[in-house]
Design a protein around this motif. Structure first.
Motif, PDB file in Angstrom:
ATOM      1  N   ASP A  80      -0.724  16.902   1.376  1.00 24.87           N
ATOM      2  CA  ASP A  80      -1.205  16.028   2.430  1.00 24.87           C
ATOM      3  C   ASP A  80      -0.098  15.033   2.743  1.00 24.87           C
ATOM      4  O   ASP A  80       0.395  14.337   1.844  1.00 24.87           O
ATOM      5  N   PRO A  81       0.359  14.939   3.997  1.00 25.56           N
ATOM      6  CA  PRO A  81       1.482  14.045   4.296  1.00 25.56           C
ATOM      7  C   PRO A  81       1.122  12.565   4.131  1.00 25.56           C
ATOM      8  O   PRO A  81       1.995  11.752   3.858  1.00 25.56           O
ATOM      9  N   VAL A  82      -0.162  12.222   4.273  1.00 23.78           N
ATOM     10  CA  VAL A  82      -0.579  10.825   4.124  1.00 23.78           C
ATOM     11  C   VAL A  82      -1.013  10.601   2.683  1.00 23.78           C
ATOM     12  O   VAL A  82      -1.913  11.267   2.175  1.00 23.78           O
ATOM     13  N   LYS A  83      -0.339   9.668   2.015  1.00 22.65           N
ATOM     14  CA  LYS A  83      -0.630   9.359   0.616  1.00 22.65           C
ATOM     15  C   LYS A  83      -1.210   7.954   0.528  1.00 22.65           C
ATOM     16  O   LYS A  83      -1.094   7.157   1.451  1.00 22.65           O
ATOM     17  N   ASN A 122      -2.584  -4.948  -2.057  1.00 22.09           N
ATOM     18  CA  ASN A 122      -3.280  -4.219  -0.987  1.00 22.09           C
ATOM     19  C   ASN A 122      -3.260  -2.718  -1.267  1.00 22.09           C
ATOM     20  O   ASN A 122      -2.257  -2.169  -1.730  1.00 22.09           O
ATOM     21  N   ASN A 123      -4.389  -2.060  -0.964  1.00 23.04           N
ATOM     22  CA  ASN A 123      -4.420  -0.598  -0.982  1.00 23.04           C
ATOM     23  C   ASN A 123      -3.916  -0.132   0.371  1.00 23.04           C
ATOM     24  O   ASN A 123      -4.415  -0.578   1.408  1.00 23.04           O
ATOM     25  N   VAL A 124      -2.935   0.763   0.360  1.00 22.94           N
ATOM     26  CA  VAL A 124      -2.304   1.187   1.600  1.00 22.94           C
ATOM     27  C   VAL A 124      -2.247   2.708   1.676  1.00 22.94           C
ATOM     28  O   VAL A 124      -2.333   3.401   0.667  1.00 22.94           O
ATOM     29  N   SER A 125      -2.122   3.206   2.903  1.00 22.46           N
ATOM     30  CA  SER A 125      -1.843   4.620   3.120  1.00 22.46           C
ATOM     31  C   SER A 125      -0.477   4.698   3.790  1.00 22.46           C
ATOM     32  O   SER A 125      -0.111   3.813   4.564  1.00 22.46           O
ATOM     33  N   TYR A 126       0.287   5.743   3.478  1.00 18.50           N
ATOM     34  CA  TYR A 126       1.661   5.833   3.966  1.00 18.50           C
ATOM     35  C   TYR A 126       2.117   7.283   3.968  1.00 18.50           C
ATOM     36  O   TYR A 126       1.448   8.164   3.419  1.00 18.50           O
ATOM     37  N   GLU A 127       3.269   7.504   4.583  1.00 14.42           N
ATOM     38  CA  GLU A 127       3.924   8.815   4.562  1.00 14.42           C
ATOM     39  C   GLU A 127       5.263   8.649   3.863  1.00 14.42           C
ATOM     40  O   GLU A 127       5.831   7.554   3.846  1.00 14.42           O
ATOM     41  N   VAL A 128       5.785   9.736   3.318  1.00 15.55           N
ATOM     42  CA  VAL A 128       7.042   9.685   2.572  1.00 15.55           C
ATOM     43  C   VAL A 128       8.133  10.392   3.365  1.00 15.55           C
ATOM     44  O   VAL A 128       7.923  11.472   3.901  1.00 15.55           O
TER      45      VAL A 128
END
Length: 144
Positions: A80-83, A122-128
């Motif tokens: 999944d690209p969003v982590k 903060n809980n965050v969502s991101y891409e690598v």
């Protein structure tokens, strides 16, 4: 002119050496075992992929589904690209680190790659993405 005694002896020795060499060559040809016992060199593969010298049992011949055989390397499963993760460090200079939720690995990020203001914890969502210095988090947004 007549031949000398030593010349005759040398010629006899030369002929004798040639005969001995021919005899040794014939002996090597007769005692050569190359290719004669070919059955001793044949190897078989058993059902478990091990090499054996015994041929497989014809009565246990099983049909193999060819489509089940996989050639080459195992396929790579798409991630999944969003982590997701938690901001564990945030500097005043505009960079920080995110700890991934599932693997506890840390990844670098810069506030220029954030879509919203983030704070430590903060809980965050991101891409690598890969950068010249390693992996970097981009498109960072706060999870609610």
């Amino acid at each position: 002119m007549a031949e000398s005694f030593s010349k005759k002896e040398n010629f006899k020795k030369k002929i004798q050496k040639q005969k001995e060499k021919a005899m040794r060559r014939e002996e090597r040809k007769e005692s050569n075992d190359k290719g004669k016992d070919l059955n001793d060199m044949i190897m078989y593969v058993d059902a478990y992929g091990q090499l054996t010298s015994t041929p497989p049992d014809k009565s246990k011949n099983e049909d193999i589904d060819i489509s089940s055989i996989r050639l080459g390397a195992a396929p790579i499963e798409a991630e999944d690209p969003v982590k997701t993760g938690t901001v564990t460090f945030l500097s005043e200079k505009g960079y920080g680190f995110i700890t991934q939720s599932n693997s506890q690995d840390t990844i670098f990020f810069h506030t220029n790659n954030c879509t919203e203001m983030v704070k430590k914890g903060n809980n965050v969502s991101y891409e690598v993405e890969r950068s010249p210095k390693g992996l970097v988090a981009v498109n960072i947004s706060v999870k609610k």
